[in-house]
Design a protein around this motif. Sequence first.
Motif, PDB file in Angstrom:
ATOM      1  N   GLU A  18      -0.028  -5.964  -5.761  1.00 17.93           N
ATOM      2  CA  GLU A  18      -0.762  -6.061  -4.503  1.00 17.93           C
ATOM      3  C   GLU A  18      -0.795  -4.723  -3.777  1.00 17.93           C
ATOM      4  O   GLU A  18      -0.092  -3.777  -4.134  1.00 17.93           O
ATOM      5  CB  GLU A  18      -0.120  -7.132  -3.606  1.00 17.93           C
ATOM      6  N   ALA A  19      -1.618  -4.686  -2.744  1.00 16.78           N
ATOM      7  CA  ALA A  19      -1.706  -3.487  -1.901  1.00 16.78           C
ATOM      8  C   ALA A  19      -0.845  -3.678  -0.655  1.00 16.78           C
ATOM      9  O   ALA A  19      -0.815  -4.764  -0.065  1.00 16.78           O
ATOM     10  CB  ALA A  19      -3.149  -3.223  -1.511  1.00 16.78           C
ATOM     11  N   ILE A  69      11.803   4.419  -8.710  1.00 16.86           N
ATOM     12  CA  ILE A  69      10.874   3.364  -9.125  1.00 16.86           C
ATOM     13  C   ILE A  69       9.447   3.784  -8.808  1.00 16.86           C
ATOM     14  O   ILE A  69       8.564   3.729  -9.658  1.00 16.86           O
ATOM     15  CB  ILE A  69      11.207   2.029  -8.420  1.00 16.86           C
ATOM     16  N   VAL A  70       9.246   4.226  -7.579  1.00 18.95           N
ATOM     17  CA  VAL A  70       7.928   4.690  -7.170  1.00 18.95           C
ATOM     18  C   VAL A  70       8.112   5.762  -6.093  1.00 18.95           C
ATOM     19  O   VAL A  70       9.024   5.677  -5.265  1.00 18.95           O
ATOM     20  CB  VAL A  70       7.065   3.506  -6.648  1.00 18.95           C
ATOM     21  N   ASN A  71       7.262   6.793  -6.125  1.00 15.84           N
ATOM     22  CA  ASN A  71       7.326   7.857  -5.124  1.00 15.84           C
ATOM     23  C   ASN A  71       5.978   8.574  -5.071  1.00 15.84           C
ATOM     24  O   ASN A  71       5.667   9.371  -5.950  1.00 15.84           O
ATOM     25  CB  ASN A  71       8.443   8.844  -5.441  1.00 15.84           C
ATOM     26  N   LEU A  93      -2.487   0.764   0.553  1.00 16.08           N
ATOM     27  CA  LEU A  93      -1.920   1.580  -0.514  1.00 16.08           C
ATOM     28  C   LEU A  93      -1.441   0.666  -1.634  1.00 16.08           C
ATOM     29  O   LEU A  93      -0.589  -0.206  -1.418  1.00 16.08           O
ATOM     30  CB  LEU A  93      -0.743   2.409   0.035  1.00 16.08           C
ATOM     31  N   ASN A  94      -2.022   0.829  -2.825  1.00 11.78           N
ATOM     32  CA  ASN A  94      -1.610   0.022  -3.971  1.00 11.78           C
ATOM     33  C   ASN A  94      -0.181   0.376  -4.369  1.00 11.78           C
ATOM     34  O   ASN A  94       0.169   1.551  -4.476  1.00 11.78           O
ATOM     35  CB  ASN A  94      -2.539   0.256  -5.164  1.00 11.78           C
ATOM     36  N   LEU A  95       0.641  -0.657  -4.576  1.00 16.60           N
ATOM     37  CA  LEU A  95       2.026  -0.407  -4.959  1.00 16.60           C
ATOM     38  C   LEU A  95       2.110   0.132  -6.384  1.00 16.60           C
ATOM     39  O   LEU A  95       2.770   1.122  -6.653  1.00 16.60           O
ATOM     40  CB  LEU A  95       2.846  -1.692  -4.829  1.00 16.60           C
ATOM     41  N   ARG A  96       1.433  -0.517  -7.301  1.00 17.97           N
ATOM     42  CA  ARG A  96       1.434  -0.068  -8.695  1.00 17.97           C
ATOM     43  C   ARG A  96       0.137   0.658  -9.007  1.00 17.97           C
ATOM     44  O   ARG A  96      -0.945   0.117  -8.780  1.00 17.97           O
ATOM     45  CB  ARG A  96       1.623  -1.248  -9.640  1.00 17.97           C
ATOM     46  N   GLN A  97       0.234   1.876  -9.499  1.00 22.21           N
ATOM     47  CA  GLN A  97      -0.950   2.630  -9.869  1.00 22.21           C
ATOM     48  C   GLN A  97      -1.560   2.061 -11.152  1.00 22.21           C
ATOM     49  O   GLN A  97      -0.843   1.648 -12.068  1.00 22.21           O
ATOM     50  CB  GLN A  97      -0.585   4.105 -10.072  1.00 22.21           C
ATOM     51  N   GLN A  98      -2.882   2.018 -11.208  1.00 26.00           N
ATOM     52  CA  GLN A  98      -3.570   1.405 -12.340  1.00 26.00           C
ATOM     53  C   GLN A  98      -3.265   2.100 -13.654  1.00 26.00           C
ATOM     54  O   GLN A  98      -3.240   1.473 -14.706  1.00 26.00           O
ATOM     55  CB  GLN A  98      -5.084   1.403 -12.094  1.00 26.00           C
ATOM     56  N   LEU A 102       3.319   0.573 -16.698  1.00 27.75           N
ATOM     57  CA  LEU A 102       4.662   0.431 -17.246  1.00 27.75           C
ATOM     58  C   LEU A 102       5.745   0.608 -16.184  1.00 27.75           C
ATOM     59  O   LEU A 102       6.927   0.493 -16.479  1.00 27.75           O
ATOM     60  CB  LEU A 102       4.868   1.456 -18.375  1.00 27.75           C
ATOM     61  N   GLU A 103       5.357   0.912 -14.946  1.00 28.38           N
ATOM     62  CA  GLU A 103       6.328   1.042 -13.867  1.00 28.38           C
ATOM     63  C   GLU A 103       7.110  -0.265 -13.723  1.00 28.38           C
ATOM     64  O   GLU A 103       6.527  -1.339 -13.642  1.00 28.38           O
ATOM     65  CB  GLU A 103       5.624   1.360 -12.539  1.00 28.38           C
ATOM     66  N   ARG A 104       8.424  -0.166 -13.699  1.00 28.43           N
ATOM     67  CA  ARG A 104       9.275  -1.350 -13.572  1.00 28.43           C
ATOM     68  C   ARG A 104       9.683  -1.526 -12.116  1.00 28.43           C
ATOM     69  O   ARG A 104      10.465  -0.749 -11.576  1.00 28.43           O
ATOM     70  CB  ARG A 104      10.515  -1.202 -14.455  1.00 28.43           C
TER      71      ARG A 104
END
Length: 316
Positions: A18-19, A69-71, A93-98, A102-104
């Motif tokens: 989700e965003a 995890i994300v930055n 802002l999308n949490l996971r980039q398209q 593979l981001e966990r």
Amino acid sequence: MSVELKLSRSNRIYRPSEALEGKIVVKTQSSISHYGIRLTLKGSVALQVCGGSAGVVESFYGVIKPIPIVNRSIEVKSSGKIGLGTTEIPFSLNLRQQDKNLERFYETFHGANISIQYLVTVDIPRGYLHKSLSATMEFIVESDKADLLQRPLSPEMVIFYITQDTQRHPLLPEIKSGGFRVTGKISTQCSLSGPISGELTVEASAVPIQSIDIQLFRVESILLGEKIVTETSLIQTTQIADGDVCRHLSLPIYVILPRLVTCPTILAGPFSIEFKVAIVISFQSELSKLHKKSDPKTPRLWLAMETLPLELVRTK
């Protein structure tokens, strides 16, 4: 003047697919200039080793380098001016980039030695002569619906029995010689949105019972070099019986799992987060009154217990 973040959801719960949406609220008493409004998203697993099962060498290391995890960050607004009064600037802002599926994304968890945290920060630089404006807010990440357990949890429960012969620690002479028997069943795989359930029966006890409690523990393990450092800590205690309960009476076990300090069981490479549930029988004893603040991880002469592994999962 001030700046704050307001997320679109009051519970602040989002899924990786989700965003993250909300608005930046700036309040000023006069018009101000700025060099851009930037939003930064950070998520990491913080690991630390302290006391308890940690030895001298492990304690020397202390805080271990966090696992990212994300930055990433985006510019919400380019350089310009913010007018007098209250200004609201929406963001998404999308949490996971398209391109990085593979981001966990582990679920949010606040433990004793392991913390999984997600933060969003807004920065408004205003040059060397003026103080920059900044605000940070934590949001909560739960598993994607696609990653949730599809099948319903098995209704099967683990049968247990607690007697003087199942205890691995010393008991008071009157408890050991008189004997006792407590039987029951309890779920050892639970949905985070549901309770730990089961039932318990006191079949016999020569010494009067003071209370029966269900204790929930977290077991945090960290890989440090070639050694695994494990720390067990109590999360919560739920009393299901007070006083000397009737014999052969079935008592229900129903324990609600707390948020943030629990998460789906994680068995990752550098760390793991597991859980245990303990059924604790306290017998009436004058000795227990002298140790009211005893360590729940240390068995006492007036306590009998049974500890079982507990798997926590996120279900639809």
